[in-house]
Design a protein around this motif. Structure first.
Motif, PDB file in Angstrom:
ATOM      1  N   ILE A  12      38.652  33.780   8.493  1.00  0.00           N
ATOM      2  CA  ILE A  12      39.286  32.856   7.557  1.00  0.00           C
ATOM      3  C   ILE A  12      40.791  33.010   7.660  1.00  0.00           C
ATOM      4  N   GLY A  13      41.482  31.875   7.710  1.00  0.00           N
ATOM      5  CA  GLY A  13      42.940  31.882   7.705  1.00  0.00           C
ATOM      6  C   GLY A  13      43.470  31.093   6.532  1.00  0.00           C
ATOM      7  N   ALA A  14      44.504  31.631   5.881  1.00  0.00           N
ATOM      8  CA  ALA A  14      45.064  30.988   4.693  1.00  0.00           C
ATOM      9  C   ALA A  14      46.528  31.342   4.564  1.00  0.00           C
ATOM     10  N   SER A  15      47.255  30.464   3.889  1.00  0.00           N
ATOM     11  CA  SER A  15      48.656  30.733   3.576  1.00  0.00           C
ATOM     12  C   SER A  15      48.916  30.218   2.168  1.00  0.00           C
ATOM     13  N   ALA A  16      49.921  29.404   1.978  1.00  0.00           N
ATOM     14  CA  ALA A  16      50.256  28.917   0.642  1.00  0.00           C
ATOM     15  C   ALA A  16      49.056  28.203   0.021  1.00  0.00           C
ATOM     16  N   GLY A  17      48.681  28.619  -1.166  1.00  0.00           N
ATOM     17  CA  GLY A  17      47.526  28.055  -1.844  1.00  0.00           C
ATOM     18  C   GLY A  17      46.206  28.650  -1.411  1.00  0.00           C
ATOM     19  N   GLY A  18      46.231  29.527  -0.430  1.00  0.00           N
ATOM     20  CA  GLY A  18      44.992  30.065   0.115  1.00  0.00           C
ATOM     21  C   GLY A  18      44.324  31.110  -0.753  1.00  0.00           C
ATOM     22  N   GLY A 135      47.501  25.954   3.581  1.00  0.00           N
ATOM     23  CA  GLY A 135      48.650  26.641   4.151  1.00  0.00           C
ATOM     24  C   GLY A 135      49.718  25.650   4.554  1.00  0.00           C
ATOM     25  N   ALA A 136      50.957  26.147   4.668  1.00  0.00           N
ATOM     26  CA  ALA A 136      52.112  25.255   4.835  1.00  0.00           C
ATOM     27  C   ALA A 136      52.619  25.166   6.269  1.00  0.00           C
ATOM     28  N   ASN A 137      51.879  25.728   7.247  1.00  0.00           N
ATOM     29  CA  ASN A 137      52.316  25.581   8.638  1.00  0.00           C
ATOM     30  C   ASN A 137      51.100  25.315   9.516  1.00  0.00           C
ATOM     31  N   ASP A 138      51.246  25.443  10.835  1.00  0.00           N
ATOM     32  CA  ASP A 138      50.131  25.108  11.722  1.00  0.00           C
ATOM     33  C   ASP A 138      49.428  26.334  12.291  1.00  0.00           C
ATOM     34  N   ALA A 156      37.403  23.110   7.998  1.00  0.00           N
ATOM     35  CA  ALA A 156      38.722  23.028   7.371  1.00  0.00           C
ATOM     36  C   ALA A 156      38.551  22.601   5.923  1.00  0.00           C
ATOM     37  N   GLN A 157      39.378  23.191   5.071  1.00  0.00           N
ATOM     38  CA  GLN A 157      39.417  22.732   3.686  1.00  0.00           C
ATOM     39  C   GLN A 157      39.881  21.280   3.657  1.00  0.00           C
ATOM     40  N   ASP A 158      39.225  20.468   2.856  1.00  0.00           N
ATOM     41  CA  ASP A 158      39.641  19.083   2.692  1.00  0.00           C
ATOM     42  C   ASP A 158      41.116  19.050   2.310  1.00  0.00           C
ATOM     43  N   PRO A 159      41.980  18.486   3.156  1.00  0.00           N
ATOM     44  CA  PRO A 159      43.413  18.501   2.849  1.00  0.00           C
ATOM     45  C   PRO A 159      43.751  17.900   1.487  1.00  0.00           C
ATOM     46  N   ALA A 160      42.938  16.968   1.016  1.00  0.00           N
ATOM     47  CA  ALA A 160      43.197  16.356  -0.292  1.00  0.00           C
ATOM     48  C   ALA A 160      43.045  17.344  -1.428  1.00  0.00           C
ATOM     49  N   THR A 161      42.353  18.467  -1.173  1.00  0.00           N
ATOM     50  CA  THR A 161      42.145  19.492  -2.202  1.00  0.00           C
ATOM     51  C   THR A 161      43.037  20.708  -2.002  1.00  0.00           C
ATOM     52  N   ALA A 162      43.857  20.705  -0.951  1.00  0.00           N
ATOM     53  CA  ALA A 162      44.676  21.875  -0.619  1.00  0.00           C
ATOM     54  C   ALA A 162      46.079  21.728  -1.204  1.00  0.00           C
ATOM     55  N   PRO A 163      46.575  22.728  -1.939  1.00  0.00           N
ATOM     56  CA  PRO A 163      47.946  22.663  -2.446  1.00  0.00           C
ATOM     57  C   PRO A 163      48.983  22.507  -1.340  1.00  0.00           C
ATOM     58  N   ALA A 164      48.694  23.108  -0.162  1.00  0.00           N
ATOM     59  CA  ALA A 164      49.553  22.979   1.019  1.00  0.00           C
ATOM     60  C   ALA A 164      48.659  22.534   2.172  1.00  0.00           C
ATOM     61  N   PRO A 165      48.589  21.228   2.464  1.00  0.00           N
ATOM     62  CA  PRO A 165      47.597  20.724   3.414  1.00  0.00           C
ATOM     63  C   PRO A 165      47.951  20.866   4.883  1.00  0.00           C
ATOM     64  N   ALA A 166      49.147  21.360   5.225  1.00  0.00           N
ATOM     65  CA  ALA A 166      49.578  21.358   6.624  1.00  0.00           C
ATOM     66  C   ALA A 166      48.650  22.160   7.526  1.00  0.00           C
ATOM     67  N   MET A 167      48.159  23.297   7.055  1.00  0.00           N
ATOM     68  CA  MET A 167      47.331  24.146   7.916  1.00  0.00           C
ATOM     69  C   MET A 167      46.000  23.473   8.255  1.00  0.00           C
TER      70      MET A 167
END
Length: 198
Positions: A12-18, A135-138, A156-167
């Motif tokens: 599992i990988g996560a960053s901002a909001g993860g 997460g906020a980067n790639d 992948a987490q649904d980007p619409a539900t992610a606080p930082a969808p970039a990742m």
């Protein structure tokens, strides 16, 4: 297609909001959960991580911040220590183990999601499930592609539900993702990966 019976490990990988996303996923896993779970969260270097203690209090699984060369055990969640890349080592005939590295940051991050995903893809092949969270980067997109190329599966987490969808968006753009799911759907599917005796 997700086949719970074939999963040998989960990364599992996560960053901002993860952390918030992990707080929905990890406590949902029962103590009979079989695969090991290896987690990279982008955390500030130079200070101890609070994540192992935080999740140990909320989860039924064993939560570890591993040491170099620790053998990877079933039903255990491993959080990458701050300032170290966490990799999976797999030598012929030996059980997979953790390797910690202070190699330069990748995509400005150490630990790096890509580094974990790529090494785990080599070790587990088609038996690996990768999950890219908020997460906020790639970071993670290239590693997710490596998992798909090795025959594994990626969510992948649904980007619409992610606080930082970039990742998650980057992983999706790489063509590396089998399914885009809500956290509730992920938790429900992961609960099928059982098999250890309590």
């Amino acid at each position: 297609m997700f086949d719970a019976d074939r999963i040998g490990a989960i990364v599992i990988g996560a960053s901002a909001g993860g952390v918030e996303a992990l707080n929905q996923l990890l406590p949902a896993l029962p103590k009979t959960f079989a695969p090991p779970v290896l987690v990279v969260v982008h955390v500030r270097q130079g200070q101890p991580s609070l994540l192992p203690g935080l999740f140990a209090a909320r989860c039924e699984l064993v939560i570890e911040e591993p040491f170099d060369k620790d053998e990877i055990a079933p039903g255990t969640v491993y959080f990458a220590p701050p300032g170290y890349h966490m990799l999976v080592e797999s030598e012929d005939g030996a059980a997979p183990a953790i390797a910690l590295s202070v190699d330069p940051p990748v995509r400005f991050s150490r630990p790096s999601v890509d580094v974990l995903f790529e090494s785990a893809a080599h070790a587990y092949g088609a038996r690996l499930l990768g999950i890219v969270l908020s997460g906020a980067n790639d970071d993670g997109a290239r590693g997710a592609r490596a998992i798909r190329d090795a025959g594994g599966a990626c969510w992948a987490q649904d980007p619409a539900t992610a606080p930082a969808p970039a990742m998650p968006l980057a992983a999706i753009a790489q063509g590396a993702v089998n399914e885009v799911l809500t956290l509730d759907d992920m938790a429900m599917r992961l609960s099928r990966c059982i098999g250890r005796q309590p």
